[in-house]
Design a protein around this motif. Structure first.
Motif, short mmCIF file in Angstrom:
data_model
loop_
_atom_site.label_atom_id
_atom_site.label_comp_id
_atom_site.label_asym_id
_atom_site.label_seq_id
_atom_site.Cartn_x
_atom_site.Cartn_y
_atom_site.Cartn_z
N PRO A 19 40.33 62.86 3.99
CA PRO A 19 39.83 63.44 2.74
C PRO A 19 38.34 63.16 2.54
N PRO A 20 37.64 64.08 1.89
CA PRO A 20 36.19 63.91 1.73
C PRO A 20 35.82 62.70 0.90
N GLU A 21 36.72 62.25 0.03
CA GLU A 21 36.41 61.09 -0.80
C GLU A 21 36.53 59.76 -0.05
N ALA A 22 36.99 59.80 1.20
CA ALA A 22 37.08 58.59 2.00
C ALA A 22 35.69 58.21 2.50
N VAL A 23 35.20 57.07 2.05
CA VAL A 23 33.87 56.61 2.44
C VAL A 23 33.93 55.12 2.76
N LEU A 24 32.95 54.68 3.53
CA LEU A 24 32.85 53.27 3.86
C LEU A 24 32.03 52.53 2.80
N LEU A 25 32.29 51.25 2.65
CA LEU A 25 31.43 50.40 1.86
C LEU A 25 30.26 49.94 2.73
N PRO A 26 29.13 49.59 2.13
CA PRO A 26 27.94 49.24 2.92
C PRO A 26 28.20 48.15 3.96
N GLU A 27 29.03 47.17 3.64
CA GLU A 27 29.29 46.07 4.56
C GLU A 27 30.05 46.55 5.82
N GLU A 28 30.75 47.67 5.70
CA GLU A 28 31.54 48.18 6.83
C GLU A 28 30.73 49.06 7.77
N GLU A 29 29.63 49.61 7.28
CA GLU A 29 28.84 50.55 8.07
C GLU A 29 28.39 49.98 9.42
N PRO A 30 27.88 48.74 9.48
CA PRO A 30 27.41 48.23 10.78
C PRO A 30 28.51 48.14 11.83
N VAL A 31 29.76 47.95 11.40
CA VAL A 31 30.87 47.80 12.34
C VAL A 31 31.08 49.07 13.14
N ILE A 32 30.83 50.20 12.53
CA ILE A 32 31.18 51.48 13.11
C ILE A 32 29.95 52.36 13.40
N ALA A 33 28.77 51.76 13.29
CA ALA A 33 27.52 52.52 13.37
C ALA A 33 27.37 53.30 14.68
N LYS A 34 27.85 52.74 15.79
CA LYS A 34 27.65 53.38 17.09
C LYS A 34 28.89 54.14 17.57
N ALA A 35 29.88 54.26 16.72
CA ALA A 35 31.13 54.90 17.14
C ALA A 35 31.02 56.41 17.16
N VAL A 36 31.86 57.03 17.97
CA VAL A 36 31.94 58.50 17.99
C VAL A 36 32.61 58.96 16.70
N ASP A 37 32.49 60.26 16.41
CA ASP A 37 32.97 60.79 15.13
C ASP A 37 34.47 60.54 14.92
N LYS A 38 35.27 60.72 15.96
CA LYS A 38 36.72 60.53 15.82
C LYS A 38 37.03 59.11 15.37
N LEU A 57 47.79 47.36 -6.41
CA LEU A 57 48.16 45.96 -6.59
C LEU A 57 47.28 45.27 -7.63
N GLY A 58 46.42 46.04 -8.28
CA GLY A 58 45.55 45.48 -9.31
C GLY A 58 44.35 44.75 -8.77
N ARG A 59 43.98 45.03 -7.52
CA ARG A 59 42.85 44.35 -6.89
C ARG A 59 41.65 45.30 -6.79
N PRO A 60 40.43 44.76 -6.84
CA PRO A 60 39.24 45.61 -6.73
C PRO A 60 39.01 46.08 -5.30
N ALA A 61 38.22 47.14 -5.17
CA ALA A 61 37.81 47.61 -3.85
C ALA A 61 36.99 46.53 -3.16
N THR A 62 37.24 46.35 -1.89
CA THR A 62 36.55 45.30 -1.14
C THR A 62 36.36 45.76 0.30
N PRO A 63 35.32 45.29 0.98
CA PRO A 63 35.18 45.62 2.40
C PRO A 63 36.35 45.06 3.20
N ILE A 64 36.80 45.83 4.16
CA ILE A 64 37.88 45.37 5.04
C ILE A 64 37.30 45.34 6.46
#
Length: 217
Positions: A19-38, A57-64
């Motif tokens: 879905p278009p609303e699926a986005v990464l948090l800033p902390e996650e970006e470096p993990v996947i920066a060099k990955a192919v689109d798939k 579960l009543g928890r805030p959004a957090t980097p995984i």
């Protein structure tokens, strides 16, 4: 779909696209920066699913972020598991007061490539699969079950578990049992010698799940 093979204590979120609303948090970006689109789409959407589950579960959004051996690092008090394959992404989470661990896997319901079954199974498992009939691609289901076993095992044992370190037996009614062939982790003073799981084949997918409840359950 995956909710049907998990206990009520588990929150499951699954999607069949990105879905278009699926986005990464800033902390996650470096993990996947060099990955192919798939790879980037898989990584992003499955974390979107996980954050939706956290919200339920009543928890805030957090980097995984990936931790040891690539296992996701969940917030304190949370256990969980994620899976993705062509046309499917899912995350399942629970409170650690309800479950000790959970492991899921989803695979396209097609036969394993030639030669793979021999690499991921024991001789007695291959004999077992041959006796089950041909309405299910049991080889792919075995692969999915062993992936679920590893995902349930690792948070408890914090070490590798090979394909030959557990023996899986299926009940065609929708369950399976994985017997550990190596010493298991000790949980609440008891050594775990195996895992009980459930499986379903639907929507062109073979899906497996293991959930280990706490004694409170």
């Amino acid at each position: 779909m995956i909710e049907s093979i998990l206990p009520a204590a588990v929150v499951a979120v699954e999607v069949y696209d990105d879905p278009p609303e699926a986005v990464l948090l800033p902390e996650e970006e470096p993990v996947i920066a060099k990955a192919v689109d798939k790879r980037r789409r898989e990584f992003t959407t499955v974390r979107h699913c996980a954050r939706r589950a956290l919200a339920r579960l009543g928890r805030p959004a957090t980097p995984i972020l990936p931790g040891d051996k690539g296992a996701p690092q969940w917030p304190d008090g949370i256990v969980g598991s994620m899976t993705h394959c062509a046309g499917y992404r899912a995350a399942v989470l629970a409170l650690d007061t309800d479950l000790h661990t959970v492991g899921i896997d989803a695979e396209p319901h097609v036969p394993l490539p030639e030669g793979v079954l021999a690499a991921v199974s024991l001789p007695e498992e291959r004999a077992h699969l041959a006796a089950l009939g041909s309405d299910v691609h049991w080889d792919k289901l075995l692969f999915a079950a062993k992936e679920s076993v590893y995902k349930a095992w690792f948070p408890l044992a914090r070490k590798w578990l090979g394909f030959s370190d557990a023996r899986v037996e299926f009940d065609p009614a929708g369950t399976f049992r994985a017997t550990l062939l190596v010493p298991g982790p000790v949980v609440e003073g008891v050594e775990i010698t195996g895992f009980s799981g459930r499986w379903v084949v639907d929507n062109g997918l073979a899906v497996t799940a293991i959930a280990v409840p706490t004694k409170a359950d």
